[in-house]
Design a protein around this motif. Structure first.
Motif, PDB file in Angstrom:
ATOM      1  N   GLY A  26       7.282 -12.967 -30.065  1.00  0.00           N
ATOM      2  CA  GLY A  26       8.248 -11.882 -29.898  1.00  0.00           C
ATOM      3  C   GLY A  26       7.717 -10.758 -29.037  1.00  0.00           C
ATOM      4  N   ILE A  27       7.017 -11.110 -27.956  1.00  0.00           N
ATOM      5  CA  ILE A  27       6.402 -10.103 -27.084  1.00  0.00           C
ATOM      6  C   ILE A  27       7.465  -9.418 -26.225  1.00  0.00           C
ATOM      7  CG2 ILE A  27       4.831  -9.796 -25.123  1.00  0.00           C
ATOM      8  CD1 ILE A  27       3.185 -12.109 -26.337  1.00  0.00           C
ATOM      9  N   LYS A  28       7.387  -8.100 -26.148  1.00  0.00           N
ATOM     10  CA  LYS A  28       8.278  -7.303 -25.301  1.00  0.00           C
ATOM     11  C   LYS A  28       7.412  -6.393 -24.441  1.00  0.00           C
ATOM     12  CE  LYS A  28      12.386  -4.369 -25.408  1.00  0.00           C
ATOM     13  NZ  LYS A  28      13.353  -3.639 -26.276  1.00  0.00           N
ATOM     14  N   LEU A  29       7.094  -6.859 -23.228  1.00  0.00           N
ATOM     15  CA  LEU A  29       6.135  -6.155 -22.376  1.00  0.00           C
ATOM     16  C   LEU A  29       6.712  -4.847 -21.837  1.00  0.00           C
ATOM     17  CD1 LEU A  29       4.688  -9.196 -20.390  1.00  0.00           C
ATOM     18  CD2 LEU A  29       3.686  -8.023 -22.361  1.00  0.00           C
ATOM     19  N   VAL A  30       5.859  -3.826 -21.790  1.00  0.00           N
ATOM     20  CA  VAL A  30       6.240  -2.517 -21.264  1.00  0.00           C
ATOM     21  C   VAL A  30       5.550  -2.327 -19.912  1.00  0.00           C
ATOM     22  CG1 VAL A  30       6.234  -0.030 -21.655  1.00  0.00           C
ATOM     23  CG2 VAL A  30       6.427  -1.602 -23.602  1.00  0.00           C
ATOM     24  N   PRO A  31       6.295  -1.991 -18.834  1.00  0.00           N
ATOM     25  CA  PRO A  31       5.670  -1.774 -17.517  1.00  0.00           C
ATOM     26  C   PRO A  31       4.637  -0.652 -17.566  1.00  0.00           C
ATOM     27  CG  PRO A  31       8.067  -1.935 -17.319  1.00  0.00           C
ATOM     28  CD  PRO A  31       7.762  -1.835 -18.784  1.00  0.00           C
ATOM     29  N   MET A  91       2.609   5.199 -18.240  1.00  0.00           N
ATOM     30  CA  MET A  91       2.010   6.388 -17.626  1.00  0.00           C
ATOM     31  C   MET A  91       2.868   7.634 -17.858  1.00  0.00           C
ATOM     32  SD  MET A  91      -0.779   5.305 -16.235  1.00  0.00           S
ATOM     33  CE  MET A  91      -1.558   3.830 -15.558  1.00  0.00           C
ATOM     34  N   GLY A  92       4.174   7.455 -18.044  1.00  0.00           N
ATOM     35  CA  GLY A  92       5.067   8.592 -18.200  1.00  0.00           C
ATOM     36  C   GLY A  92       5.339   8.988 -19.637  1.00  0.00           C
ATOM     37  N   TYR A  93       4.763   8.284 -20.612  1.00  0.00           N
ATOM     38  CA  TYR A  93       4.997   8.615 -22.009  1.00  0.00           C
ATOM     39  C   TYR A  93       4.386   9.962 -22.375  1.00  0.00           C
ATOM     40  CZ  TYR A  93       6.659   3.890 -23.166  1.00  0.00           C
ATOM     41  OH  TYR A  93       7.380   2.728 -23.254  1.00  0.00           O
ATOM     42  N   SER A  94       4.972  10.621 -23.364  1.00  0.00           N
ATOM     43  CA  SER A  94       4.422  11.882 -23.881  1.00  0.00           C
ATOM     44  C   SER A  94       3.132  11.602 -24.648  1.00  0.00           C
ATOM     45  CB  SER A  94       5.446  12.556 -24.800  1.00  0.00           C
ATOM     46  OG  SER A  94       5.629  11.780 -25.977  1.00  0.00           O
ATOM     47  N   PHE A 105       5.753   4.890 -30.611  1.00  0.00           N
ATOM     48  CA  PHE A 105       5.917   3.441 -30.700  1.00  0.00           C
ATOM     49  C   PHE A 105       4.685   2.696 -30.183  1.00  0.00           C
ATOM     50  CE2 PHE A 105      10.210   5.185 -30.073  1.00  0.00           C
ATOM     51  CZ  PHE A 105      10.820   4.724 -31.234  1.00  0.00           C
ATOM     52  N   LEU A 106       4.360   1.594 -30.823  1.00  0.00           N
ATOM     53  CA  LEU A 106       3.339   0.698 -30.306  1.00  0.00           C
ATOM     54  C   LEU A 106       3.919  -0.095 -29.145  1.00  0.00           C
ATOM     55  CD1 LEU A 106       1.843  -0.623 -33.676  1.00  0.00           C
ATOM     56  CD2 LEU A 106       1.108   1.329 -32.300  1.00  0.00           C
ATOM     57  N   VAL A 107       3.061  -0.573 -28.241  1.00  0.00           N
ATOM     58  CA  VAL A 107       3.535  -1.239 -27.028  1.00  0.00           C
ATOM     59  C   VAL A 107       2.858  -2.595 -26.867  1.00  0.00           C
ATOM     60  CG1 VAL A 107       4.029   0.941 -25.845  1.00  0.00           C
ATOM     61  CG2 VAL A 107       1.774  -0.132 -25.580  1.00  0.00           C
ATOM     62  N   ASP A 108       3.506  -3.463 -26.099  1.00  0.00           N
ATOM     63  CA  ASP A 108       2.934  -4.741 -25.675  1.00  0.00           C
ATOM     64  C   ASP A 108       2.651  -4.652 -24.184  1.00  0.00           C
ATOM     65  OD1 ASP A 108       3.670  -5.387 -28.243  1.00  0.00           O
ATOM     66  OD2 ASP A 108       5.306  -6.724 -27.672  1.00  0.00           O
ATOM     67  N   VAL A 109       1.427  -4.970 -23.771  1.00  0.00           N
ATOM     68  CA  VAL A 109       1.060  -4.917 -22.352  1.00  0.00           C
ATOM     69  C   VAL A 109       0.342  -6.203 -21.963  1.00  0.00           C
ATOM     70  CG1 VAL A 109       0.903  -2.394 -22.269  1.00  0.00           C
ATOM     71  CG2 VAL A 109      -1.129  -3.734 -22.832  1.00  0.00           C
ATOM     72  N   GLN A 127      -0.672  -6.941 -27.997  1.00  0.00           N
ATOM     73  CA  GLN A 127       0.595  -6.697 -28.682  1.00  0.00           C
ATOM     74  C   GLN A 127       0.377  -5.701 -29.816  1.00  0.00           C
ATOM     75  OE1 GLN A 127       2.424 -10.085 -30.642  1.00  0.00           O
ATOM     76  NE2 GLN A 127       4.474  -9.257 -30.319  1.00  0.00           N
ATOM     77  N   PHE A 128       1.299  -4.754 -29.952  1.00  0.00           N
ATOM     78  CA  PHE A 128       1.219  -3.697 -30.960  1.00  0.00           C
ATOM     79  C   PHE A 128      -0.010  -2.813 -30.721  1.00  0.00           C
ATOM     80  CE2 PHE A 128       3.080  -7.308 -33.581  1.00  0.00           C
ATOM     81  CZ  PHE A 128       4.375  -6.980 -33.249  1.00  0.00           C
ATOM     82  N   ALA A 129      -0.099  -2.261 -29.523  1.00  0.00           N
ATOM     83  CA  ALA A 129      -1.204  -1.373 -29.173  1.00  0.00           C
ATOM     84  C   ALA A 129      -0.711   0.074 -29.108  1.00  0.00           C
ATOM     85  CB  ALA A 129      -1.828  -1.790 -27.848  1.00  0.00           C
ATOM     86  N   ARG A 130      -1.620   0.997 -29.310  1.00  0.00           N
ATOM     87  CA  ARG A 130      -1.303   2.421 -29.365  1.00  0.00           C
ATOM     88  C   ARG A 130      -1.477   3.053 -27.989  1.00  0.00           C
ATOM     89  NH1 ARG A 130      -5.458   6.625 -32.329  1.00  0.00           N
ATOM     90  NH2 ARG A 130      -4.415   8.579 -31.767  1.00  0.00           N
TER      91      ARG A 130
END
Length: 305
Positions: free
Chosen positions: A66-71, A76-79, A84-88, A151-154
């Protein structure tokens, strides 16, 4: 959606649930999805109750991870306090030396790795047992293009946004045989071997020479379509350029000097964390003709090393 089992019910459901298996769940509770380090952006989250039922099932449409990759550019633009945790995913392009830091009186292993995807670079801080997994992979001598997925990284802000694993919560996949990694491998091979991109190639020689079509310079000039090819040629000359090195932001975009800092168009702000990048224009010849070839960074070092 995120589902959780309370500490008092772990012993009830621990033997009923196995990772990688599809289940039908009924009679669960629903709460708002809030707090830091949320695994999904869904409005609600599920929680198990005493009467929750668990029935094994089967469905090909449900992906294993169920990976949902974030560009990278979005990260880089996140506060600084992104909840949310991210998948890269990216090509592992560099590894800094292992270090240790003190946390609650315990020494924790730490390592910083650099991954690249679509021309951008992201720093990953790896903590704990995951450091050993990275070290074991590097020691294995695996010659594949090193694709890694976290997956599920801070997301954490250290002058610029970086990604960090959460102890016992982040999943690390190295060269997995899944669609997300296979598509990334195919795209990155094309980008790294492009005669116009000049990006560094992290490929085994056999993978380069025998998996990509070869052309002479004459054939390359006559090609009707844009493509990616191996060309074997001799360097005739290094053509002078106005500046053969420049400062780059960690996002891989050129940074312009701005007083005591640098301004990055990619991040759209002043940055302090910049690195030296190198670029040369070469004139090459293969017996059928000459052409210009652009090399960057490690290739520049290889030419003069």
């Amino acid at each position: 959606m995120h589902a959780s089992v309370g500490e008092d019910l772990i012993s009830v459901f621990e033997s009923l649930i196995s990772e990688g298996t599809v289940y039908v769940f009924t009679y669960f509770g629903v709460n708002n999805n809030c707090g830091l380090y949320r695994t999904t952006s869904h409005q609600f989250r599920l929680f198990f109750q005493d009467r929750t039922t668990v029935l094994p099932s089967f469905c090909d449409a449900i992906p294993l991870y169920g990976i949902k990759l974030v560009p990278f550019r979005e990260i880089m633009g996140y506060s600084p306090h992104h909840p949310f945790l991210v998948d890269v995913a990216g090509v592992m392009a560099g590894v800094e030396g292992e270090r240790k830091y003190m946390n609650d009186g315990k020494l924790i292993n730490m390592m910083v790795i650099h991954i690249e995807n679509d021309g951008l670079r992201l720093n990953i801080v790896v903590l704990g047992e995951m450091v050993d997994r990275i070290k074991d992979f590097l020691a294995s001598g695996d010659q594949q293009l090193p694709i890694v997925i976290f997956q599920f990284a801070r997301v954490k802000n250290l002058r610029t946004n970086i990604v960090q694993n959460i102890m016992y919560g982040t999943r690390l996949l190295i060269n997995p045989d899944i669609p997300e990694a296979l598509m990334l491998r195919k795209r990155e091979i094309s980008q790294y071997l492009s005669v116009v991109s000049g990006k560094s190639a992290y490929l085994d020689e056999d993978e380069v020479l025998y998996s990509i079509g070869r052309k002479t310079i004459k054939e390359l000039r006559a090609a009707a379509d844009v493509g990616f090819y191996v060309v074997r040629a001799t360097v005739l000359d290094v053509e002078p350029v106005p500046s053969w090195w420049y400062k780059s932001c960690v996002c891989s975009v050129k940074a312009e000097a701005n007083a005591d800092e640098y301004f990055c168009d990619g991040c759209n702000r002043d940055v302090n964390n910049v690195v030296d990048r190198y670029k040369l224009n070469l004139l090459v010849f293969d017996g059928t003709g000459t052409t210009n070839f652009v090399v960057f960074d490690k290739e520049v070092a290889a030419l003069f090393g």
